[in-house]
Design a protein around this motif. Structure first.
Motif, PDB file in Angstrom:
ATOM      1  N   ILE A 223       0.744  -1.152  -0.022  1.00  0.00           N
ATOM      2  CA  ILE A 223       0.104   0.047   0.054  1.00  0.00           C
ATOM      3  C   ILE A 223       0.906   1.179  -0.024  1.00  0.00           C
ATOM      4  N   GLY A 224       1.898   1.133   0.823  1.00  0.00           N
ATOM      5  CA  GLY A 224       2.699   2.494   0.703  1.00  0.00           C
ATOM      6  C   GLY A 224       3.506   2.620  -0.541  1.00  0.00           C
ATOM      7  N   SER A 225       3.716   1.746  -1.214  1.00  0.00           N
ATOM      8  CA  SER A 225       4.434   1.670  -2.704  1.00  0.00           C
ATOM      9  C   SER A 225       3.429   2.308  -3.555  1.00  0.00           C
ATOM     10  N   ILE A 226       2.297   1.890  -3.392  1.00  0.00           N
ATOM     11  CA  ILE A 226       1.260   2.660  -4.300  1.00  0.00           C
ATOM     12  C   ILE A 226       1.256   4.087  -4.119  1.00  0.00           C
ATOM     13  N   GLY A 227       1.414   4.504  -2.740  1.00  0.00           N
ATOM     14  CA  GLY A 227       1.504   5.706  -2.291  1.00  0.00           C
ATOM     15  C   GLY A 227       2.590   6.617  -2.970  1.00  0.00           C
ATOM     16  N   ILE A 228       3.438   6.188  -3.305  1.00  0.00           N
ATOM     17  CA  ILE A 228       4.778   6.665  -4.041  1.00  0.00           C
ATOM     18  C   ILE A 228       4.062   7.300  -5.386  1.00  0.00           C
ATOM     19  N   VAL A 229       3.101   6.388  -5.989  1.00  0.00           N
ATOM     20  CA  VAL A 229       2.660   6.895  -7.324  1.00  0.00           C
ATOM     21  C   VAL A 229       1.467   7.702  -7.136  1.00  0.00           C
ATOM     22  N   VAL A 230       0.435   7.283  -6.288  1.00  0.00           N
ATOM     23  CA  VAL A 230      -0.972   8.062  -6.049  1.00  0.00           C
ATOM     24  C   VAL A 230      -0.686   9.055  -5.096  1.00  0.00           C
ATOM     25  N   PRO A 231      -0.675  10.328  -5.361  1.00  0.00           N
ATOM     26  CA  PRO A 231      -0.532  11.527  -4.874  1.00  0.00           C
ATOM     27  C   PRO A 231      -1.274  11.610  -3.392  1.00  0.00           C
ATOM     28  N   ILE A 232      -2.709  11.126  -3.505  1.00  0.00           N
ATOM     29  CA  ILE A 232      -3.381  11.297  -2.424  1.00  0.00           C
ATOM     30  C   ILE A 232      -3.411  10.191  -1.270  1.00  0.00           C
ATOM     31  N   LEU A 233      -2.498   9.176  -1.662  1.00  0.00           N
ATOM     32  CA  LEU A 233      -2.240   7.928  -0.640  1.00  0.00           C
ATOM     33  C   LEU A 233      -0.866   8.376   0.016  1.00  0.00           C
ATOM     34  N   PRO A 234      -0.977   8.365   1.381  1.00  0.00           N
ATOM     35  CA  PRO A 234       0.547   8.868   2.014  1.00  0.00           C
ATOM     36  C   PRO A 234       1.137   7.521   2.027  1.00  0.00           C
ATOM     37  N   SER A 235       2.701   7.419   1.694  1.00  0.00           N
ATOM     38  CA  SER A 235       3.434   6.209   1.752  1.00  0.00           C
ATOM     39  C   SER A 235       4.083   6.176   2.952  1.00  0.00           C
ATOM     40  N   THR A 236       4.688   7.172   3.676  1.00  0.00           N
ATOM     41  CA  THR A 236       5.462   7.183   4.889  1.00  0.00           C
ATOM     42  C   THR A 236       4.720   6.406   6.018  1.00  0.00           C
ATOM     43  N   PRO A 237       3.505   6.640   6.467  1.00  0.00           N
ATOM     44  CA  PRO A 237       2.891   5.919   7.543  1.00  0.00           C
ATOM     45  C   PRO A 237       2.906   4.704   7.244  1.00  0.00           C
ATOM     46  N   PHE A 238       2.480   4.113   5.947  1.00  0.00           N
ATOM     47  CA  PHE A 238       2.453   2.461   5.802  1.00  0.00           C
ATOM     48  C   PHE A 238       3.842   1.939   5.930  1.00  0.00           C
ATOM     49  N   PHE A 239       4.737   2.744   5.252  1.00  0.00           N
ATOM     50  CA  PHE A 239       6.213   2.053   5.614  1.00  0.00           C
ATOM     51  C   PHE A 239       6.759   2.123   7.065  1.00  0.00           C
ATOM     52  N   ILE A 240       6.330   3.167   7.680  1.00  0.00           N
ATOM     53  CA  ILE A 240       6.822   3.086   9.191  1.00  0.00           C
ATOM     54  C   ILE A 240       5.773   1.937   9.709  1.00  0.00           C
ATOM     55  N   LEU A 241       4.628   1.405   9.516  1.00  0.00           N
ATOM     56  CA  LEU A 241       4.034   0.333   9.886  1.00  0.00           C
ATOM     57  C   LEU A 241       4.695  -0.804   9.385  1.00  0.00           C
ATOM     58  N   ALA A 242       5.031  -1.007   8.063  1.00  0.00           N
ATOM     59  CA  ALA A 242       5.590  -2.133   7.841  1.00  0.00           C
ATOM     60  C   ALA A 242       7.195  -2.425   8.484  1.00  0.00           C
ATOM     61  N   LEU A 243       7.681  -1.365   8.717  1.00  0.00           N
ATOM     62  CA  LEU A 243       8.949  -1.383   9.603  1.00  0.00           C
ATOM     63  C   LEU A 243       8.763  -2.112  10.722  1.00  0.00           C
ATOM     64  N   ALA A 244       7.608  -1.558  11.635  1.00  0.00           N
ATOM     65  CA  ALA A 244       7.372  -2.107  12.747  1.00  0.00           C
ATOM     66  C   ALA A 244       6.806  -3.284  12.890  1.00  0.00           C
ATOM     67  N   LEU A 245       5.818  -4.022  11.729  1.00  0.00           N
ATOM     68  CA  LEU A 245       5.532  -5.212  11.849  1.00  0.00           C
ATOM     69  C   LEU A 245       6.897  -6.100  11.395  1.00  0.00           C
ATOM     70  N   PHE A 246       7.580  -5.769  10.438  1.00  0.00           N
ATOM     71  CA  PHE A 246       8.725  -6.717  10.159  1.00  0.00           C
ATOM     72  C   PHE A 246       9.536  -6.903  11.337  1.00  0.00           C
ATOM     73  N   ALA A 247       9.741  -5.805  12.241  1.00  0.00           N
ATOM     74  CA  ALA A 247      10.516  -5.816  13.382  1.00  0.00           C
ATOM     75  C   ALA A 247       9.969  -6.792  14.357  1.00  0.00           C
ATOM     76  N   LYS A 248       8.690  -6.867  14.392  1.00  0.00           N
ATOM     77  CA  LYS A 248       7.929  -7.725  15.161  1.00  0.00           C
ATOM     78  C   LYS A 248       8.111  -9.172  14.669  1.00  0.00           C
ATOM     79  N   GLY A 249       7.912  -9.368  13.505  1.00  0.00           N
ATOM     80  CA  GLY A 249       7.670 -10.752  12.762  1.00  0.00           C
ATOM     81  C   GLY A 249       8.883 -11.559  12.273  1.00  0.00           C
ATOM     82  N   SER A 250       9.861 -10.838  11.968  1.00  0.00           N
ATOM     83  CA  SER A 250      11.114 -11.332  11.562  1.00  0.00           C
ATOM     84  C   SER A 250      12.337 -10.570  11.401  1.00  0.00           C
ATOM     85  N   LYS A 251      13.571 -10.892  12.055  1.00  0.00           N
ATOM     86  CA  LYS A 251      14.574 -10.260  11.941  1.00  0.00           C
ATOM     87  C   LYS A 251      15.334 -10.260  10.426  1.00  0.00           C
ATOM     88  N   LYS A 252      15.142 -11.430   9.716  1.00  0.00           N
ATOM     89  CA  LYS A 252      15.394 -11.496   8.541  1.00  0.00           C
ATOM     90  C   LYS A 252      14.896 -10.344   7.538  1.00  0.00           C
TER      91      LYS A 252
END
Length: 125
Positions: free
Chosen positions: A19-48
């Motif tokens: 969804i964040g990647s779509i936000g890079i192209v679609v101006p109305i969709l913010p990408s940064t909050p989705f990337f922050i969420l992805a970062l937090a979820l990756f940290a919780k789910g998998s070190k790899k």
């Protein structure tokens, strides 16, 4: 049970990354909050996957500065607050009174956090 939670976190992280990647192209969709969420979820789910995400260009371009300095540009803050206001505003309009009150409090807290909790790079907001 831990494997299930980790799997759910990684799955949600990839959805958030998409969804964040779509936000890079679609101006109305913010990408940064989705990337922050992805970062937090990756940290919780998998070190790899967390390590992989931190090595990507998306992380370096959109999150590295925020994660390392806890700051955003003024335009990024304004864009994020605009999107948050639009979505929560729609919810406020179409919700029953109790939900309107809760959403209004959430909106105010977002503004307080973005204005006072996140430093602005360059001019202050």
């Amino acid at each position: 049970m831990k494997h299930i939670v980790n799997g759910v976190c990684v799955t949600l992280a990839f959805i958030s990354l998409f969804i964040g990647s779509i936000g890079i192209v679609v101006p109305i969709l913010p990408s940064t909050p989705f990337f922050i969420l992805a970062l937090a979820l990756f940290a919780k789910g998998s070190k790899k996957f967390h390590g992989w995400f931190m090595s990507t260009g998306i992380y370096k371009k959109h999150l590295h500065d925020f994660v390392s300095t806890r700051s955003m540009t003024k335009s990024t803050k304004i864009r994020a607050l605009t999107i948050i206001t639009l979505f929560l505003g729609a919810g406020i309009i179409f919700s029953p009174p109790f939900v309107k009150a809760v959403l209004l409090v959430v909106l105010v807290l977002h503004y307080i956090y973005f204005i006072f909790g996140i430093k602005s790079r360059g001019d202050s907001i």
